[in-house]
Design an enzyme around this catalytic site. Sequence first.
Site, mmCIF file in Angstrom:
data_model
loop_
_atom_site.group_PDB
_atom_site.id
_atom_site.type_symbol
_atom_site.label_atom_id
_atom_site.label_comp_id
_atom_site.label_asym_id
_atom_site.label_seq_id
_atom_site.Cartn_x
_atom_site.Cartn_y
_atom_site.Cartn_z
ATOM 1 N N MET A 27 -29.562 -21.345 -3.591
ATOM 2 C CA MET A 27 -30.676 -20.792 -2.936
ATOM 3 C C MET A 27 -30.323 -20.672 -1.681
ATOM 4 S SD MET A 27 -34.202 -22.412 -4.563
ATOM 5 C CE MET A 27 -34.164 -23.882 -3.718
ATOM 6 N N GLY A 33 -21.478 -29.214 -0.092
ATOM 7 C CA GLY A 33 -21.527 -29.355 -1.477
ATOM 8 C C GLY A 33 -21.481 -28.103 -2.602
ATOM 9 N N HIS A 34 -22.121 -26.893 -1.558
ATOM 10 C CA HIS A 34 -21.783 -25.697 -2.479
ATOM 11 C C HIS A 34 -20.527 -25.413 -2.516
ATOM 12 C CE1 HIS A 34 -26.242 -25.434 -1.078
ATOM 13 N NE2 HIS A 34 -26.339 -25.260 -2.395
ATOM 14 N N GLY A 145 -24.844 -29.152 -9.139
ATOM 15 C CA GLY A 145 -24.543 -30.501 -8.613
ATOM 16 C C GLY A 145 -25.264 -31.460 -9.456
ATOM 17 N N GLN A 146 -24.762 -32.576 -9.497
ATOM 18 C CA GLN A 146 -25.024 -33.894 -9.863
ATOM 19 C C GLN A 146 -26.191 -34.195 -8.931
ATOM 20 O OE1 GLN A 146 -24.649 -35.849 -12.628
ATOM 21 N NE2 GLN A 146 -25.941 -37.359 -11.819
ATOM 22 N N VAL A 174 -21.883 -34.331 -2.964
ATOM 23 C CA VAL A 174 -21.062 -34.277 -1.674
ATOM 24 C C VAL A 174 -21.607 -35.273 -0.885
ATOM 25 C CG1 VAL A 174 -19.720 -33.247 0.079
ATOM 26 C CG2 VAL A 174 -19.627 -32.376 -2.326
ATOM 27 N N LEU A 182 -25.377 -34.452 0.580
ATOM 28 C CA LEU A 182 -25.536 -33.172 1.397
ATOM 29 C C LEU A 182 -26.871 -32.594 0.670
ATOM 30 C CD1 LEU A 182 -22.086 -31.753 2.237
ATOM 31 C CD2 LEU A 182 -23.721 -33.229 3.491
ATOM 32 N N ARG A 185 -31.819 -29.285 2.603
ATOM 33 C CA ARG A 185 -33.092 -29.622 3.408
ATOM 34 C C ARG A 185 -32.932 -30.878 4.223
ATOM 35 N NH1 ARG A 185 -35.644 -28.741 -2.028
ATOM 36 N NH2 ARG A 185 -37.322 -27.162 -1.601
HETATM 37 O O1 PAF Z 1 -30.304 -25.913 -7.205
HETATM 38 C C1 PAF Z 1 -31.057 -24.994 -6.576
HETATM 39 O O2 PAF Z 1 -30.413 -24.573 -5.829
HETATM 40 C C2 PAF Z 1 -31.895 -24.033 -7.446
HETATM 41 O O3 PAF Z 1 -32.663 -24.958 -8.135
HETATM 42 C C3 PAF Z 1 -31.305 -23.152 -8.434
HETATM 43 C C4 PAF Z 1 -30.546 -23.762 -9.592
HETATM 44 C C5 PAF Z 1 -30.405 -22.022 -7.914
HETATM 45 C C6 PAF Z 1 -32.452 -22.280 -9.306
HETATM 46 O O4 PAF Z 1 -32.914 -21.515 -8.213
#
Ligand code: PAF
Length: 264
Positions: A27, A33-34, A145-146, A174, A182, A185
């Site tokens: 999102m 982490g991403h 992510g876990q 992470v 991480l 928010r």
């Molecule tokens: O984890 C997230 O960022 C969201 O829930 C996802 C999987 C991208 C779905 O909108």
Amino acid sequence: MTVVATREDLAQARAALPGTVAVVMTMGALHAGHAELVRQARSRADSVVVTVFVNPLQFGAGEDLDRYPRTLQADLDLLEREGADLVFTPGPDVVYPDGDPVVRVTAGPIGEVLEGASRPGHFDGVLTVVLKLLHLIRPDVALFGQKDAQQLSAIRRMVRDLDVPVEVVSVPTVREPDGLALSSRNAYLTDEQRRTALVLSRALATGDVDAGRAVFATEPDAELDYLARVDSATFTDSPDGDLLVVAARVGTTRLLDNRILERQ
Ligand code: PAF
């Protein structure tokens, strides 16, 4: 790196990707982490697609949809550095061209407990967008992510129950050096709230529900929502479950974390 925002451009760019494809769905408001998800994706497939879409369907009334951090240029810079091949940044009108979908995925019992009980309809919204993005991208592998363990469990169940042809891979959480998981928010937290938020990882470190609750009792500025030991496949309470999960509110920010446990 190609960036597209329409279905037509996505279809064209997807068709040009070589070899196997991994997808990382986000999102936005990307963090380390991403970046780790994208690196893991790189190691598992020839091409990496990342989606950046703040999905209105998974936010309840009064939640933070409007103030959810949107940092697209910084996100694209990070994705370029991490070697994503294709980034899909649709608006709601592209993902939901007919408005809110009439037919949706239902998460079932996993969607009704813990995070699902606090956020009714949340996991239905998550699964609906995840399934749509899987259809639009047709990846071989999807990485999640876990940290959002209940989401991961609901996605695994959807893939199994609906025979979705994709491999789901989880990537470890992470953390900051002090233990804070991480999360996009975390950007809402003041310095003091950030210190308070460490109560989540401290409680999990006890490895025990009662001991974890005792840790929360020492931190009046954090409001515990739940701390439970669950089976990670069903998210039902289980004394020998393999996952300790926690959710708490610090100020107006709701934070989640979890720890994988040895089965007793
Ligand atoms: O984890 C997230 O960022 C969201 O829930 C996802 C999987 C991208 C779905 O909108």
